[in-house]
Design a protein around this motif. Structure first.
Motif, short mmCIF file in Angstrom:
data_model
loop_
_atom_site.label_atom_id
_atom_site.label_comp_id
_atom_site.label_asym_id
_atom_site.label_seq_id
_atom_site.Cartn_x
_atom_site.Cartn_y
_atom_site.Cartn_z
N TRP A 1 0.89 -0.92 -0.11
CA TRP A 1 0.04 0.05 0.04
C TRP A 1 0.91 1.29 0.08
O TRP A 1 2.01 1.30 0.54
N THR A 2 0.40 2.30 -0.67
CA THR A 2 1.12 3.48 -0.58
C THR A 2 0.33 4.68 -0.13
O THR A 2 -0.73 4.83 -0.60
N VAL A 3 0.98 5.70 0.45
CA VAL A 3 0.32 6.80 1.22
C VAL A 3 1.26 8.05 0.86
O VAL A 3 2.33 8.06 1.33
N ILE A 4 0.50 9.10 0.63
CA ILE A 4 1.28 10.14 0.53
C ILE A 4 0.48 11.57 1.27
O ILE A 4 -0.73 11.25 1.59
N GLY A 5 1.20 12.68 1.65
CA GLY A 5 0.52 13.86 2.18
C GLY A 5 1.47 14.95 2.36
O GLY A 5 2.47 14.89 1.61
N ASN A 6 0.96 15.89 3.14
CA ASN A 6 1.90 17.25 3.23
C ASN A 6 1.48 18.28 2.55
O ASN A 6 0.39 18.06 1.73
N ASP A 7 2.10 19.24 2.26
CA ASP A 7 1.51 20.60 1.66
C ASP A 7 1.37 20.48 0.19
O ASP A 7 0.12 21.00 -0.39
N HIS A 8 2.20 19.83 -0.57
CA HIS A 8 2.10 19.96 -1.88
C HIS A 8 0.81 19.00 -2.53
O HIS A 8 0.16 19.42 -3.24
N PHE A 9 0.93 17.77 -1.79
CA PHE A 9 -0.41 16.99 -2.06
C PHE A 9 -1.61 17.87 -1.70
O PHE A 9 -2.74 17.43 -2.52
N THR A 10 -1.88 18.30 -0.57
CA THR A 10 -2.97 19.16 -0.19
C THR A 10 -3.41 20.28 -0.97
O THR A 10 -4.32 20.47 -1.45
N ALA A 11 -2.44 20.87 -1.64
CA ALA A 11 -2.63 21.92 -2.55
C ALA A 11 -3.05 21.28 -4.07
O ALA A 11 -3.74 22.05 -4.61
N LEU A 12 -2.42 20.31 -4.36
CA LEU A 12 -2.64 19.73 -5.55
C LEU A 12 -3.31 18.41 -5.80
O LEU A 12 -3.02 17.49 -6.70
N THR A 13 -4.31 18.15 -4.78
CA THR A 13 -4.82 16.76 -4.68
C THR A 13 -5.19 16.19 -6.15
O THR A 13 -4.84 15.09 -6.26
N GLU A 14 -6.04 17.05 -6.80
CA GLU A 14 -6.51 16.57 -8.11
C GLU A 14 -5.57 16.30 -9.03
O GLU A 14 -5.59 15.21 -9.68
N GLN B 1 -0.37 24.52 4.21
CA GLN B 1 -1.78 24.36 4.11
C GLN B 1 -2.15 23.97 5.58
O GLN B 1 -2.00 22.63 6.03
N PHE B 2 -2.85 24.80 6.31
CA PHE B 2 -2.94 24.33 7.73
C PHE B 2 -4.17 23.46 8.05
O PHE B 2 -4.46 23.28 9.21
N GLY B 3 -5.07 23.25 7.02
CA GLY B 3 -6.15 22.23 7.18
C GLY B 3 -7.26 22.82 8.02
O GLY B 3 -7.67 24.16 7.56
N GLY B 4 -7.80 22.09 8.82
CA GLY B 4 -9.12 22.64 9.32
C GLY B 4 -9.15 23.41 10.57
O GLY B 4 -9.99 23.77 10.99
N MET B 5 -7.85 23.42 11.00
CA MET B 5 -7.56 24.59 12.26
C MET B 5 -6.48 25.22 12.07
O MET B 5 -5.38 25.20 11.76
N TRP B 6 -6.80 26.85 12.18
CA TRP B 6 -5.63 27.68 11.74
C TRP B 6 -4.56 27.99 12.97
O TRP B 6 -3.65 28.07 12.53
N LYS B 7 -4.94 27.45 13.86
CA LYS B 7 -4.13 27.22 15.02
C LYS B 7 -4.46 26.02 15.97
O LYS B 7 -5.42 25.91 16.32
N ASN B 8 -3.42 25.27 16.62
CA ASN B 8 -3.68 24.04 17.32
C ASN B 8 -2.27 24.23 18.25
O ASN B 8 -1.29 24.47 17.78
N SER B 9 -2.65 23.74 19.62
CA SER B 9 -1.59 23.70 20.59
C SER B 9 -1.80 22.57 21.63
O SER B 9 -2.84 22.11 21.74
#
Length: 527
Positions: free
Chosen positions: A109-122, A250-258
């Motif tokens: 199985w293969t999995v990818i993530g992080n900013d580039h994939f988030t920005a250019l998913t399609e 690409q901060f996702g669903g939370m603009w800040k988290n701590s």
């Protein structure tokens, strides 16, 4: 035991020929190989408690590329999944790792993530769904990633909706599941760093060569090793989805988290210190304006182990700050008393109009004069260095060369002002980073590159000039559908589209001159 490889790939231009490499030479961008990759280590740590699964941490910035591929070849029968992080600079290498795993044994199985994939998913899934089984978008992905791997190991894959943040190719369409908030992951397993490959030796060697000497010279401390620490993530600019133009986070669903409270933050710091890390890099995208409450709480609740430790024996902490946060003496005092001795500050431009074009000023709660806010931002840049000097803080300052509507005259004005800022920073600036603007996917500048109408409207609002719309449309049509981005080619075409009268060579030459100027002033460049 089923192995799950968590790979932080190297820069693609270190392993593939063909990409232009003048202002993106890896040797000029080496700080990430000075200490572990916290993202990869976090995901590996999240898998450590899954029965029957062995997480394998691999950092391709220090593990040679052939060694990484050979490991997949030799252990293919035991590998459940290969997972790769993908920034724009590393995406092509990430895809190559996943494709290699599929070629060796298609059942992996293969999995990818992080900013580039988030920005250019399609674009990523359309072009590479044959080697990408699953992708994760945004930041809040640790728990769903852990659930996915556990289910794959048990052979009970559920529908995509069971894994928030996931994106998959499904017979010609993309299914993308929204993220859900999740707490900051704190159970980092340091034993995984060297469990399979010796990462610590090159990390420490790089740290001793690149980071420790300057801090020994300027702070009088002897440091051994560095480690990223996440007590929070986010930036005040994300609150209104108003990031600086070049920011591709690409901060996702939370603009800040701590972390939940100061006690937990101190526990993390103590945990790292007990593992012999004495240079702790706080990864929050901005500290004083975004996490001021947490920092003040930490100061009020400093534990006994910290207060009884002599200052010169405490770990040195470093982090990020906006100039308009650091310019406030109260913020600087809080940072200094917490043991945060060095701040990375993006001054970014040497002229108010350039700061405005980069969207550096904070958005006002109500309508305000943008030009006035840019003037204030420039004053904050100057004041931040004074305040840092007064409070015994060291700075790593950054400049970005280029922006929407930059002209030869603006370039010259910025360069002259940057030299004056470098002069003013002698004795307080420990290192200098000067880079040509790169329109990374996910950033506003990338939208300007691929959406010519947006660039035109922004230039008009700013009173700046960009290239002819027909030329900008031609350039945009080339980049819109791509997933692999030749960063220097994108830089060159961005200059052609929105910086009349300039070329990438002009920006690169100014970058080189400013780096040389900083080096002549005794400032370390690029670290």
């Amino acid at each position: 035991m089923a192995q799950v490889l968590i790979v932080n790939p190297p820069n693609s231009n270190t392993v593939f020929d063909g990409a232009t490499c003048t202002v993106t030479r890896p040797e000029d961008h080496t700080d990430w190989s000075n200490f572990p990759s916290l993202g990869a280590l976090t995901l590996a740590s999240a898998l450590a408690d899954i029965a029957g699964v062995t997480p394998v941490y691999i950092d391709g910035t220090v593990v040679p590329w052939p060694t990484l591929l050979d490991y997949i070849d030799a252990h293919a029968g035991d590998i459940l999944a290969v997972c790769a992080s993908a920034l724009t600079a590393t995406y092509e290498a990430a895809v190559a790792v996943l494709a290699h795993a599929k070629a060796v044994r298609p059942q992996i199985w293969t999995v990818i993530g992080n900013d580039h994939f988030t920005a250019l998913t399609e674009q990523c899934l359309t072009r590479h769904h044959a080697c990408i089984d699953f992708g994760f978008r945004g930041n809040e992905v640790v728990a769903p990633f852990q659930a996915l791997i556990a289910d794959l190991h048990l052979g009970r894959l559920r529908k995509p909706e069971a894994y928030p943040g996931i994106a998959v190719w499904n017979g010609g369409e993309i299914i993308s599941v929204p993220q859900r908030p999740e707490p900051v992951f704190t159970a980092v397993r340091h034993d995984l760093v060297d469990a399979t490959f010796d990462h610590s030796t090159p990390y420490r060697s790089n740290f001793q060569t690149r980071v420790a000497p300057q801090l020994r010279k300027m702070l009088g401390v002897n440091l051994q090793a560095g480690m990223p620490v996440e007590i929070g993530r986010g930036c005040i600019k994300f609150r209104r989805d108003d990031a600086c133009s070049f920011c591709s986070i690409q901060f996702g669903g939370m603009w800040k988290n701590s972390v939940h409270d100061p006690h937990t933050a101190w526990q993390l710091i103590e945990h790292m210190s007990n593992h012999t890390y004495d240079y702790l890099y706080l990864t929050a995208d901005e500290l004083p304006l975004t996490f001021g409450g947490l920092l003040r709480g930490m100061l009020d609740e400093a534990p006994e182990w910290w207060t009884r430790t002599p200052e010169n024996e405490r770990p040195v902490m470093v982090g990020y700050a906006r100039a308009d946060g650091l310019s406030n003496p109260r913020h600087a005092e809080t940072l200094r008393r917490l043991g945060i001795r060095q701040l990375m500050v993006g001054l970014d431009a040497g002229a108010p109009v350039s700061l405005l074009a980069m969207n550096k000023p904070l958005s006002p709660r109500k309508d305000g004069d943008p030009a006035h806010r840019a003037e204030l931002m420039f004053e904050h840049n100057v004041q931040a260095m004074r305040t840092a000097r007064e409070h015994g803080l060291l700075l790593k300052i950054g400049f970005v060369i280029g922006h929407l509507g930059m002209t030869p005259e603006l370039l010259a004005e910025n360069a002259a002002s940057m030299r004056r800022l470098i002069d003013a920073g002698k004795g307080v600036v420990a290192s200098l980073d000067v880079e040509v603007l790169s329109p990374e996917p996910g950033s506003l500048d990338y939208r300007y590159l691929t959406e010519p109408e947006l660039a035109g409207r922004a230039a008009q609002r700013l009173g700046l000039t960009v290239g002819e719309e027909s030329a900008r449309r031609d350039i945009a049509s080339h980049w819109k559908a791509l997933d692999v981005i030749d960063r220097e080619a994108a830089m060159a075409e961005y200059v052609a589209a929105v910086m009349p009268g300039l070329t990438l060579d002009d920006l690169a030459r100014t970058r080189g001159e400013l780096r040389a100027y900083g080096k002549a002033a005794g400032i370390v460049v690029g670290e």
